[in-house]
Design an enzyme around this catalytic site. Structure first.
Site: not given
Length: 306
Positions: A54, A84, A112-113, A210
């Site tokens: 991240h 993030r 997923n990011h 989620r």
């Protein structure tokens, strides 16, 4: 002008971002390389497995200090390279360059990011704009994200994925024929692989809080491993305060590699060494001293829990 990939790697290790031309060229070459990889990549042990990082670039450098740099150590990264943290550009740039330079020594999965929708909300889009003055670098990287593999199998025994399992997938061969190229869909097998989570309180599949993917329990894990003749599932995606979590009688592990997540969670992180005999050994570590910047905040209408 010719791209000097070794010079790029050294500058990135020193914390210096690449030029827009260099990033664009790296992404162009990396797309070509990744498009030739299958959906499910088979690799041998030994390998060191890394979970979410991240955009915490200084902690990524710490990972290489602990585990060894590529190519002296083989690495598998399970996704979520950006968002993030304050240094997503440097983080994904370094990993991209290492993949180009040592393609058989480092493998990158999609999380997923690695998505246009998510990166618009959680920091990567804004960071690219701030550092390059436009969305060109963001577009180049998100085009690369479309090409990342979905899963890795280590020595026909350990199934590795970013998130988890899907009710649409019972056999690995079903993953091999999916069309992975493009934005992550809102539902379906690809979405499930990057969004789902294990849950000790369920046995089958249940809808995830989620808003995408599923939660799944021990029965699902046992059935998947038995059907595919494998022994373990290795994934990332969930914050673990102790850096890792082992569930379901040692049939599934979560590895989390972003210490003091969002510069405020106070967690330790881990990497996982898988030796030639498939023995798994977690190594935990704290945040690097330089990793202390405040994290960008998501917009309230698009938040999901950590």
């Amino acid at each position: 002008m010719k791209l000097d990939i070794d010079a790029c790697i050294e500058r990135l290790y020193a914390g210096h971002a690449l030029s827009e031309w260099e990033v664009t060229k790296v992404c162009e070459l990396l797309q070509e390389l990744l498009c030739d990889e299958p959906n499910v990549v088979s690799i041998p042990a030994p390998v060191t497995v890394v979970g979410d990082v991240h955009g915490q670039f200084h902690d990524l450098v710490e990972i290489f200090a602990i585990g060894g740099r590529v190519p002296s150590t083989n690495y598998l990264f399970l996704g979520d390279y950006v968002d993030r943290g304050q240094h997503s550009v440097e983080t994904i740039s370094l990993l991209a360059c290492l993949k180009l330079r040592h393609k058989a020594r480092i493998h990158l999965l999609r999380g997923n990011h690695e998505s246009r929708n998510i990166t618009r909300t959680y920091g990567f889009y804004a960071e690219c704009h701030a550092k390059y003055g436009s969305a060109c670098v963001w577009r180049a990287f998100t085009d690369v994200f479309d090409c990342l593999a979905l899963a890795v199998i280590i020595d026909d025994s350990i199934f590795c994925v970013h998130g988890g399992l899907s009710p649409s997938i019972t056999h690995v061969d079903q993953l091999r024929v999916l069309d992975r190229f493009g934005e992550i869909p809102h539902e379906g097998a690809v979405a499930d692989l990057v969004w789902s989570d294990p849950d000790g309180d369920v046995t089958g599949f249940a809808r995830s809080q989620r808003g995408a993917g599923y939660t799944f329990g021990a029965r699902v894990v046992d059935r998947f491993l038995h059907t595919n003749g494998m022994a373990h599932i290795l994934r990332a995606h969930q914050l673990c305060m102790e850096g890792f979590l082992v569930l379901f009688n040692d049939r599934l592990s979560t590895v989390w590699s972003a210490p003091n997540y969002c510069y405020r969670c106070g967690n330790v992180a881990s990497i996982l060494h898988v030796d030639p005999y498939l023995k798994r050994d977690f190594v935990t570590f704290d945040a690097a001293p330089e990793s202390r910047a405040p994290a960008p905040q998501p917009t309230p209408d698009n938040m999901y829990f950590l």
